[in-house]
Design an enzyme around this catalytic site. Sequence first.
Site, PDB file in Angstrom:
ATOM      1  CD  GLU A   1      78.737  -7.252  10.319  1.00 38.76           C
ATOM      2  OE1 GLU A   1      79.128  -6.174  10.821  1.00 38.76           O
ATOM      3  OE2 GLU A   1      78.295  -7.331   9.150  1.00 38.76           O
TER       4      GLU A   1
ATOM      5  CG  ASP B   1      79.393   0.841  14.671  1.00 40.34           C
ATOM      6  OD1 ASP B   1      79.991   0.343  15.647  1.00 40.34           O
ATOM      7  OD2 ASP B   1      79.872   0.859  13.539  1.00 40.34           O
TER       8      ASP B   1
ATOM      9  CD1 TRP C   1      85.756  -4.049  17.889  1.00 37.94           C
ATOM     10  CD2 TRP C   1      84.885  -4.646  19.864  1.00 37.94           C
ATOM     11  NE1 TRP C   1      84.377  -3.959  17.787  1.00 37.94           N
ATOM     12  CE2 TRP C   1      83.823  -4.317  18.988  1.00 37.94           C
ATOM     13  CE3 TRP C   1      84.583  -5.035  21.155  1.00 37.94           C
ATOM     14  CZ2 TRP C   1      82.493  -4.382  19.365  1.00 37.94           C
ATOM     15  CZ3 TRP C   1      83.251  -5.101  21.546  1.00 37.94           C
ATOM     16  CH2 TRP C   1      82.216  -4.785  20.657  1.00 37.94           C
ATOM     17  CG  ASP C   2      86.419  -6.653  14.250  1.00 32.54           C
ATOM     18  OD1 ASP C   2      85.553  -7.355  13.713  1.00 32.54           O
ATOM     19  OD2 ASP C   2      86.202  -5.476  14.595  1.00 32.54           O
TER      20      ASP C   2
ATOM     21  CE1 TYR D   1      84.044   0.351   6.666  1.00 29.39           C
ATOM     22  CE2 TYR D   1      85.541   2.133   7.254  1.00 29.39           C
ATOM     23  CZ  TYR D   1      84.480   1.313   7.574  1.00 29.39           C
ATOM     24  OH  TYR D   1      83.844   1.458   8.778  1.00 29.39           O
TER      25      TYR D   1
ATOM     26  NE  ARG E   1      75.978  -1.342   7.090  1.00 29.77           N
ATOM     27  CZ  ARG E   1      77.017  -1.720   7.827  1.00 29.77           C
ATOM     28  NH1 ARG E   1      77.040  -2.909   8.381  1.00 29.77           N
ATOM     29  NH2 ARG E   1      78.034  -0.903   8.021  1.00 29.77           N
TER      30      ARG E   1
END
Length: 482
Positions: A423, A195, A56-57, A104, A228
């Site tokens: 972000e 998330d 979706w980014d 990642y 986070r």
Amino acid sequence: MDRTAQLTARVTEREIAYDPPPTTSLHVRAARVLQTNWTGASTVPSRSLYPHQWSWDSAFIAIGLRHLSPLRAQTELETLLAAQWADGRVPHIVFHPSVPLDAYFPSPDFWRSSAAGRAAGAPRTVQTSGIVQPPVHALAAWLVHRADPGLSRARGFLARVYPRLAAWHRYLLHRRDLGGGGLVSVVHPWEQGMDNSPCWDAPLARVSPAPARSFRRADLAHGSPEDRPTDLDYGRYVRLAADYRDGEYADGGGEFAVEDPAFNALLIASEHALAEIARELGAPGTARHARAERLTAALVERLWDASYGMFLCRDVRGGGPVRERGVTGLVPLLLPGLPREVAAALVRTLRGTHFGLGTTTQLVPSYDLLGDAFDPHRYWRGPAWFNTSWLIERGLRAHGEGQLADGVRTAFLRTADSSGFAEYVDPHTGAACGAPAFGWTAALTLDLLHGEPGTNGRMDKGDSHDTLLSHSGGRTDEGGDQ
């Protein structure tokens, strides 16, 4: 050299941007972020924290890129759709093979897409994740087409992406109606994109976390651990993803299944866009518009809660609504077919004490300001995100709330600039959080810069869907907006 590179390399020339750009340094800095994050075929959300292509980014990034280089915007979407699985799903990550595995997590060796996803038709030549993200892609494709219909037609852009987008929607509508009420369910919090929202806390509580020793989080090396998701939440995310993988990515058997308002609203928006794409290709779009209207009715019937003044998630496995106020429940304001009383209630909720838009906050917080789990800095548990504010800005215009939308636009541009295209930000102060130079923040800044206040998303030509599908920044010719 394409138009994005021209803009960042030769900022004094009139012809450097594709559309006549606002002559502001903010425009140039946003373009520079997209140039820096470009890999040659797609755009990473962040060079540090998110070094691959996210689903979706890329859709949001393409919406902004269309103002700089319609060709690059088309390529962004084509690269993503080239990794589509045979069953129709568009994976939430397409991995760049040159990026080290430890950059990642979860990495390609965790998802094992080509092996575990073989029965679902995962591609053999590229590694992907096995879950999905919100279906913004058809809306993005239509807006990208409208930026330069001549180029789009010459390249056969819509003719090539339409079958893939139609298959993507079929997958969601036929394989993910896990609640039996016509709406799509997400099977992992990462699929919804928000998330660690408190909306997932109750459904996730049933999931036994994976042992902490079984994975190593790469995200903590690039951001404050206090901002986070917690290790406990991450362990549950890993458990869900591993179980889905070990079940060969078959849908319907997992512990987590939630009907989410934003995910379904974006599917509806993209169904309307697919109808326009079909008409551009010479086919009737009536059936798709009708399907979008049926989905809108199902969304209101199943997820609207008048006592909360917003939409709520539905826990399919738990059998009832999740009584948490997340920004996901406000995103359906984007839809033009909402009942008038529902749209009016959403605006009241946005302006009320739970979200404070225009009073205590200028951008929409991701979670209830008065909620027990509110945290202004922890990921989706309170901070304001630029993509959801962009969606709500369009929704406000669609429902005649131009003054409030102008305020969101002004705050968006000011905060994107002052935060270095962060972000996400603290909803009260605008302080930067998360990764800097974030792709969709820069892209959607460009999109708002190309739309004058009070015109973005306006009604044209008597088309009831134009508030959803049009944008004053996109150029059209005599056939591109029919």
